[in-house]
Motif scaffolding. Structure first.
Motif, PDB file in Angstrom:
ATOM      1  N   ASN A 233      56.029  12.307  54.705  1.00  0.00           N
ATOM      2  CA  ASN A 233      54.628  12.543  54.335  1.00  0.00           C
ATOM      3  C   ASN A 233      54.443  13.982  53.892  1.00  0.00           C
ATOM      4  O   ASN A 233      55.343  14.809  54.032  1.00  0.00           O
ATOM      5  CB  ASN A 233      53.706  12.236  55.523  1.00  0.00           C
ATOM      6  CG  ASN A 233      53.987  13.153  56.709  1.00  0.00           C
ATOM      7  OD1 ASN A 233      53.700  14.354  56.655  1.00  0.00           O
ATOM      8  ND2 ASN A 233      54.579  12.615  57.777  1.00  0.00           N
ATOM      9  N   GLY A 234      53.265  14.274  53.346  1.00  0.00           N
ATOM     10  CA  GLY A 234      52.936  15.624  52.895  1.00  0.00           C
ATOM     11  C   GLY A 234      52.010  16.340  53.854  1.00  0.00           C
ATOM     12  O   GLY A 234      51.445  17.393  53.521  1.00  0.00           O
ATOM     13  N   GLY A 235      51.879  15.788  55.059  1.00  0.00           N
ATOM     14  CA  GLY A 235      50.981  16.365  56.058  1.00  0.00           C
ATOM     15  C   GLY A 235      50.279  15.235  56.793  1.00  0.00           C
ATOM     16  O   GLY A 235      50.291  14.078  56.347  1.00  0.00           O
ATOM     17  N   ILE A 236      49.700  15.570  57.936  1.00  0.00           N
ATOM     18  CA  ILE A 236      49.060  14.565  58.794  1.00  0.00           C
ATOM     19  C   ILE A 236      47.754  15.145  59.311  1.00  0.00           C
ATOM     20  O   ILE A 236      47.675  16.337  59.622  1.00  0.00           O
ATOM     21  CB  ILE A 236      49.990  14.207  59.981  1.00  0.00           C
ATOM     22  CG1 ILE A 236      51.178  13.370  59.486  1.00  0.00           C
ATOM     23  CG2 ILE A 236      49.233  13.494  61.107  1.00  0.00           C
ATOM     24  CD1 ILE A 236      52.254  13.136  60.536  1.00  0.00           C
ATOM     25  N   ILE A 237      46.735  14.305  59.375  1.00  0.00           N
ATOM     26  CA  ILE A 237      45.522  14.718  60.099  1.00  0.00           C
ATOM     27  C   ILE A 237      45.046  13.561  60.966  1.00  0.00           C
ATOM     28  O   ILE A 237      44.917  12.422  60.494  1.00  0.00           O
ATOM     29  CB  ILE A 237      44.413  15.250  59.156  1.00  0.00           C
ATOM     30  CG1 ILE A 237      43.184  15.661  59.976  1.00  0.00           C
ATOM     31  CG2 ILE A 237      44.050  14.263  58.049  1.00  0.00           C
ATOM     32  CD1 ILE A 237      42.227  16.578  59.244  1.00  0.00           C
TER      33      ILE A 237
ATOM     34  N   GLU B 139      58.165  19.419  58.549  1.00  0.00           N
ATOM     35  CA  GLU B 139      58.191  19.907  57.163  1.00  0.00           C
ATOM     36  C   GLU B 139      56.798  20.221  56.637  1.00  0.00           C
ATOM     37  O   GLU B 139      56.631  20.967  55.682  1.00  0.00           O
ATOM     38  CB  GLU B 139      58.858  18.871  56.254  1.00  0.00           C
ATOM     39  CG  GLU B 139      60.375  18.842  56.377  1.00  0.00           C
ATOM     40  CD  GLU B 139      60.997  20.212  56.130  1.00  0.00           C
ATOM     41  OE1 GLU B 139      60.715  20.796  55.070  1.00  0.00           O
ATOM     42  OE2 GLU B 139      61.732  20.707  57.020  1.00  0.00           O
ATOM     43  N   HIS B 140      55.791  19.601  57.225  1.00  0.00           N
ATOM     44  CA  HIS B 140      54.425  19.798  56.743  1.00  0.00           C
ATOM     45  C   HIS B 140      53.481  20.005  57.927  1.00  0.00           C
ATOM     46  O   HIS B 140      53.861  19.786  59.072  1.00  0.00           O
ATOM     47  CB  HIS B 140      53.994  18.600  55.890  1.00  0.00           C
ATOM     48  CG  HIS B 140      54.804  18.457  54.651  1.00  0.00           C
ATOM     49  ND1 HIS B 140      54.618  19.245  53.550  1.00  0.00           N
ATOM     50  CD2 HIS B 140      55.848  17.643  54.356  1.00  0.00           C
ATOM     51  CE1 HIS B 140      55.497  18.923  52.618  1.00  0.00           C
ATOM     52  NE2 HIS B 140      56.264  17.952  53.073  1.00  0.00           N
ATOM     53  N   VAL B 141      52.266  20.385  57.593  1.00  0.00           N
ATOM     54  CA  VAL B 141      51.308  20.716  58.654  1.00  0.00           C
ATOM     55  C   VAL B 141      50.731  19.448  59.288  1.00  0.00           C
ATOM     56  O   VAL B 141      50.439  18.465  58.600  1.00  0.00           O
ATOM     57  CB  VAL B 141      50.200  21.629  58.092  1.00  0.00           C
ATOM     58  CG1 VAL B 141      49.059  21.791  59.092  1.00  0.00           C
ATOM     59  CG2 VAL B 141      50.790  23.001  57.739  1.00  0.00           C
ATOM     60  N   VAL B 142      50.608  19.488  60.590  1.00  0.00           N
ATOM     61  CA  VAL B 142      49.970  18.418  61.355  1.00  0.00           C
ATOM     62  C   VAL B 142      48.671  18.975  61.932  1.00  0.00           C
ATOM     63  O   VAL B 142      48.683  19.939  62.699  1.00  0.00           O
ATOM     64  CB  VAL B 142      50.882  17.920  62.499  1.00  0.00           C
ATOM     65  CG1 VAL B 142      50.157  16.882  63.353  1.00  0.00           C
ATOM     66  CG2 VAL B 142      52.191  17.360  61.936  1.00  0.00           C
ATOM     67  N   ILE B 143      47.553  18.408  61.491  1.00  0.00           N
ATOM     68  CA  ILE B 143      46.243  18.872  61.971  1.00  0.00           C
ATOM     69  C   ILE B 143      45.735  17.909  63.037  1.00  0.00           C
ATOM     70  O   ILE B 143      45.646  16.698  62.797  1.00  0.00           O
ATOM     71  CB  ILE B 143      45.221  18.944  60.817  1.00  0.00           C
ATOM     72  CG1 ILE B 143      45.709  19.905  59.721  1.00  0.00           C
ATOM     73  CG2 ILE B 143      43.848  19.378  61.339  1.00  0.00           C
ATOM     74  CD1 ILE B 143      44.803  19.942  58.487  1.00  0.00           C
TER      75      ILE B 143
END
Lengths: 352, 352
Positions: free
Chosen positions: A145-149, A175-179
């Motif tokens: 994925n390209g990030g998670i929220i 690898e990407h930001v998890v909010i």
């Protein structure tokens, strides 16, 4: 549609907040506001700075509020980002951390502002369907994925992920930001901010609108590694230098400092939530387990839309989402005990 | 730079506001704040709403403030857009009206936030060089473009375009939006809002930070055809539903209503500006003609940077921009008569 709009303006699908009707006095259980007033210290602090100083710009960095939050949470000051409500913090976060490559992931049933941000900033997203019982399927967030929220507790369901479950997601995503959007964490959950030291891609977002009774003041903040915070500041300082006014900054400091008041009011709301849950279950309602200041409920025979309309006739506002999977549910904010008694009485009459 | 930043976050070049030092007490003539306090009615209104109501969200549409502005300016309410300071209004305007096709136009010497917005939103732009005397070359804005933004009076020069000159620009531009940023219009200029009926692509942006002494409250607004305002609302409602808190909304209403106070304080500033201009000219300074609450000055022998540093030693802050064409100028905000007397005395000593 106007020929003067940019493609961006023409392409958006704006968020619609819960109604704020002015036609008569309602018991407002529709926008997850806190039934208790802000701490008296907050009101005092605001009155104290409502003076000549308003002619001067506020501190663009909000240093005093950051210091207060840093001390309260045991974090370094440069691990805190401030915004005009957590919605603004989230908007800046989408800009700062999400690109249009791999899709970002969020639940199919969740805060309905997420797809709005994604559309605004042309960020691809993939919806992760909640389980049939509306629990978040943690392992579905392990895919590329390209990030998670994820909101925790989730809205509008109130479902809560344990710190262990959040850490599972982080272990599979570096690898990407998890909010983690913790707007409702103070009503019984455990904050993921404890994991910030271990995971440099974790951003935890909070608001003063719910547990600090300050929806009218517009203060939110994010906590995360200083690199993430620096990125947020870069974007914010390219958009608006002064997002928080002097009154909001001063009020927010006292809201954080008055711990005793905060403990009493948030505990009262959790207790009321548990009592109302039991009462509704006795009346035959399905009530999802909630760690938030709202509950998500469904009746076996009376349709949610009908309940919504009849409650409105009784001057009680709740939130109804006419959306797949949840169109037979109502989200009911937890009000004061008196407000909830009136709600229960009205519900009793309607389903009788 | 962090691997977690989006391309957007990595590519921005943030705006740097004027310094707000906390080390000692300065005479602050560096951020164009108003030397006079806000109207007492503003402070009273804020104290009145600093109550239990802060637990509730503000009106996301700010209807009461829009009604007040509509009445004041003789406009329809749906021709007004509200924002968290005019910087936020400008950010939303860049998003709503400017695309990455034809470059937008703005002066080479102007408010330094414009290129920051353009970089943030990947909007091409072309700088229109001011004439040697820093006047805006109106006919240079007749070339094909993707939109125009001009501050009137311009900053940091204070140079003013007449309504006729603005209309010339509008007559040559009907395909894209023309933004007139009137942050400083109340200190002697004539607002272009009178042209809104004739030009559906004209957007006029105001702030309460300068002439209403409310830099600390963060309220700005735009006026234009309802189609433009609708576009702005679409973008704003895809970003943050509640950009103005309850205190700012209430204070802003009274700031607009207290016309007598506004007239007195803005007239005082214009008068002080004229007097200080004369005094500086007698001392040999070049002072650009200004219709703003600041002046842009240059001395024939003492370098601006030296003046800036020596004034700072004397606890007087002014703004120095180390940029081509203007690196021998200082922008001096107009303070109270006492403050300006201190400034003049200090200047006198430095150039002696």
């Amino acid at each position: 549609m106007s020929k003067y709009w940019s493609k961006l303006a023409a392409g958006v699908d704006p968020y619609v907040p819960g109604e704020q009707p002015k036609d008569k006095k309602y018991i407002k259980l529709n926008t997850n506001e806190n039934p208790y007033p802000p701490s008296p210290r907050v009101l005092e602090a605001i009155k104290t700075v409502a003076n000549e100083s308003l002619k001067l710009y506020p501190d663009p960095n909000g240093d005093e509020l950051k210091r207060t939050l840093a001390e309260y949470f045991g974090l370094k000051k440069d691990r805190i980002f401030l915004g005009n409500g957590s919605d603004e913090v989230l908007a800046f976060s989408f800009m700062t951390f999400f690109d249009s490559g791999f899709p970002i992931l969020f639940p199919d049933i969740t805060y309905s502002f997420y797809p709005v941000y994604a559309n605004l900033f042309k960020i691809n997203y993939e919806l992760i369907p909640l389980n049939d019982d509306f629990a978040i399927p943690v392992d579905q967030f392990f895919k590329p994925n390209g990030g998670i929220i994820i909101p925790n507790p989730n809205a509008p369901t109130g479902e809560y992920l344990t710190l262990e479950a959040i850490e599972e997601i982080l272990l599979h995503n570096n690898e990407h930001v998890v909010i983690i959007d913790e707007a409702y964490i103070d009503f019984g959950g455990e904050s993921a901010r404890k994991l910030i030291d271990k995971y440099p891609n974790l951003l935890v977002v909070h608001t003063l609108s719910k547990s600090r009774s300050l929806a009218g003041l517009r203060v939110g903040f994010a906590m995360g590694h200083e690199d993430l915070i620096e990125g947020l500041n870069r974007v914010k300082n390219s958009f608006n230098s002064y997002t928080l006014d002097r009154l909001a900054l001063a009020g927010a400091v006292e809201a954080i400092k008055d711990e005793a008041y905060f403990q009493v009011t948030s505990k009262k709301i959790s207790q009321t939530r548990e009592r109302v849950t039991q009462d509704l279950q006795i009346m035959g309602f399905k009530v999802l387990p909630s760690k938030a200041n709202f509950i998500f409920i469904s009746h076996p025979s009376v349709k949610a839309e009908e309940l919504f309309l009849k409650l409105k006739e009784e001057s009680i506002l709740v939130r109804y989402f006419k959306k797949p999977r949840i169109d037979n549910f109502l989200r009911v904010s937890i009000g004061s005990d008196d407000e909830m008694d009136n709600f229960l009485k009205a519900i009793c009459k309607i389903i009788a």
